[in-house]
Design an enzyme around this catalytic site. Structure first.
Site, PDB file in Angstrom:
ATOM      1  N   LYS A 148      25.214 -79.266   0.573  1.00 36.61           N
ATOM      2  CA  LYS A 148      24.251 -80.256   1.038  1.00 36.61           C
ATOM      3  C   LYS A 148      23.802 -79.934   2.463  1.00 36.61           C
ATOM      4  CE  LYS A 148      24.022 -85.225   2.090  1.00 36.61           C
ATOM      5  NZ  LYS A 148      23.749 -85.036   3.518  1.00 36.61           N
ATOM      6  N   ASP A 179      20.568 -78.899  -1.783  1.00 30.88           N
ATOM      7  CA  ASP A 179      19.877 -80.126  -2.176  1.00 30.88           C
ATOM      8  C   ASP A 179      18.656 -79.847  -3.044  1.00 30.88           C
ATOM      9  OD1 ASP A 179      20.921 -80.125   0.667  1.00 30.88           O
ATOM     10  OD2 ASP A 179      20.854 -82.281   0.321  1.00 30.88           O
ATOM     11  N   LYS A 212      15.040 -74.000   7.247  1.00 29.85           N
ATOM     12  CA  LYS A 212      15.247 -74.439   8.633  1.00 29.85           C
ATOM     13  C   LYS A 212      15.567 -73.260   9.548  1.00 29.85           C
ATOM     14  CE  LYS A 212      18.615 -77.406   8.130  1.00 29.85           C
ATOM     15  NZ  LYS A 212      18.968 -77.133   6.711  1.00 29.85           N
ATOM     16  N   LYS A 243      27.417 -75.613   6.301  1.00 30.37           N
ATOM     17  CA  LYS A 243      27.389 -74.260   5.740  1.00 30.37           C
ATOM     18  C   LYS A 243      27.212 -73.218   6.836  1.00 30.37           C
ATOM     19  CE  LYS A 243      23.825 -74.678   3.111  1.00 30.37           C
ATOM     20  NZ  LYS A 243      23.432 -75.941   3.754  1.00 30.37           N
TER      21      LYS A 243
END
Length: 337
Positions: free
Chosen positions: A47, A166, A78, A52
Site C-alpha cells: 500500500k 493500490d 511518485k 516500501k
C-alpha cells in the site's frame, strides 16, 4: 531485382568440398561445469505509504555492503523509491529523461538515468503528471526503454522493483502477469488497508499461476510492527512466511524522515536488515492462499473494523428527498399474453 541462386550440386568442385568440410565439423560439446549465477528479480508490492521505499533503500544498502551487486528500480509514479538512498535528492526519471532527450534528438544513455551510492545502483521509471497520462502505461514505456538500454544483459545478483500495490491496472501488474520476476515480496503492517492490498497481490499471483504463470510470493515484511499480530495472522492464513518485522520505533521514524539509512552494518538496526537480506535471498516463491473479504475482516477485532453494521437498502423516497409518487403503468397487456 531478380537474382540467380545456385544449388550446392551446381557449385564449383572446390566450393562443394568446402561445404562438405564445413558440414563435417562437429558442434561444440555442451558446457558441463558450475552453473552461472542467475539474477534474482524481485518485485516488492504494498500500500502507498506503508514503507516500501524505506524497506528497499535499507535492504539494498545492506545487500551491497554484503558484497552483492544490487539494482534498485523505482516503479512508482511518485518517483520516491530512491529518495532515501540518495539523502533526499531527486533522481531524474527514465520517462522525463526520455522525453527531454527525444525532443533534443539525442539518445538516452545509462549514465542519464542510473546512479550509484556505496555499491547500490538505482533508477526511477517515473510517471506522467497528474491528469496527463496513465501511470500504468508509463511503467510499460519505462520497461521498454530499459530493454533498449540492455536490461537483459546486465549483471546483477538482485534487481529489486518497487511497485505500488493500490493500483491494479495493467502496468503495475506487469512483473506478475508477464513472469518478469521470480518472486514477489509484500510489505504490510497491522492495519486492514495494508493487508487488504497484500491480499489483493496474493490474489493476483494466484490468478496468474492458474493461467500458467510462475511467479510466487516469497513472504511478508511487517513494517511499523506494534506487536498486535494481525499481519502475522494474515501471513499464516495466506500460507506465506514473515521475512522480517521492522518495529514501530521513534528512532527509525526520525532517521527515515531525515533521509538517513538505518540498515548500515554496525548500526542498532543492522540485524533487522541482515536477517531480511538473508531471507530475501533464500525464500522460495510460494503459491499463496488469498483470504476472502470476510476472512480478512476476521483477523481484526470487531470494534476495529466495524463488524455488525447492517446494510440498509435505500428507497426511492430516500433518493428523491420526498415521497415517491407511484404512477400508473402505460404498458398494454393483451389477453392470453
Amino acid at each position: 531485382m531478380n537474382a540467380h541462386v545456385g544449388s550446392a550440386s551446381a557449385a564449383p568442385p572446390n566450393m562443394t568440398e568446402a561445404l562438405r568440410a564445413e558440414a563435417a565439423i562437429e558442434p561444440d560439446a555442451p558446457i558441463i561445469g558450475e552453473v552461472k549465477k542467475q539474477t534474482q528479480i524481485i518485485a516488492i508490492y504494498g500500500k502507498g505509504g506503508i514503507g516500501k521505499s524505506f524497506t528497499l533503500a535499507n535492504l539494498s544498502y545492506m545487500m551491497a555492503q554484503q558484497g552483492k551487486r544490487v539494482l534498485l528500480i523505482g516503479c512508482d509514479p511518485k518517483s520516491d523509491t530512491t529518495s532515501l538512498l540518495f539523502g533526499g535528492k531527486a533522481c531524474p526519471t527514465i520517462i522525463e529523461t526520455s522525453s527531454r532527450k527525444k525532443a533534443a534528438g539525442e539518445a538516452v544513455k545509462i549514465g542519464d538515468v542510473c546512479f550509484k551510492r556505496d555499491g547500490v545502483f538505482a533508477m526511477e521509471l517515473g510517471g506522467p503528471e497528474v491528469g496527463r497520462g496513465c501511470g500504468g502505461r508509463g511503467i510499460i514505456h519505462g520497461f521498454e526503454l530499459l530493454e533498449k538500454l540492455g536490461f537483459h544483459s546486465w549483471d546483477f545478483d538482485y534487481v529489486l522493483l518497487d511497485f505500488l500495490g493500490d493500483v491494479v491496472c495493467g502496468g503495475f501488474g506487469l512483473p506478475i502477469a508477464r513472469d518478469m520476476c521470480q518472486k514477489v515480496i509484500v510489505v504490510g503492517s497491522n492495519d486492514l488497508q495494508s493487508l487488504y492490498v497484500a491480499n489483493n497481490v496474493c490474489s493476483a499471483v494466484e490468478y496468474f499461476r492458474k493461467l500458467g504463470g510462475n511467479v510466487g510470493v516469497a513472504g511478508l515484511v511487517v513494517n511499523k510492527d506494534d506487536g498486535t499480530g494481525e499481519a502475522q495472522a494474515f501471513a499464516e492464513a495466506a500460507g506465506i512466511p514473515i521475512l522480517a518485522a521492522i518495529p514501530a520505533n521513534e528512532d527509525i521514524r526520525r532517521k527515515s524522515a531525515n533521509y538517513e539509512i538505518v540498515g548500515k552494518p554496525g548500526s542498532p538496526w543492522a540485524s533487522v536488515f541482515e536477517e531480511l537480506a538473508e531471507q530475501v535471498a533464500i525464500a522460495p516463491p510460494l503459491r499463496p492462499t488469498p483470504l476472502t473479504h470476510d476472512g480478512l475482516l476476521g483477523l481484526f477485532k470487531g470494534e476495529a473494523v466495524g463488524r455488525g453494521v447492517v446494510l440498509d437498502p435505500a428507497t426511492m423516497e430516500d433518493m428523491c428527498g420526498t415521497e415517491a409518487v407511484t404512477k400508473p403503468s402505460l404498458e398494454v397487456v393483451y389477453e392470453g399474453a
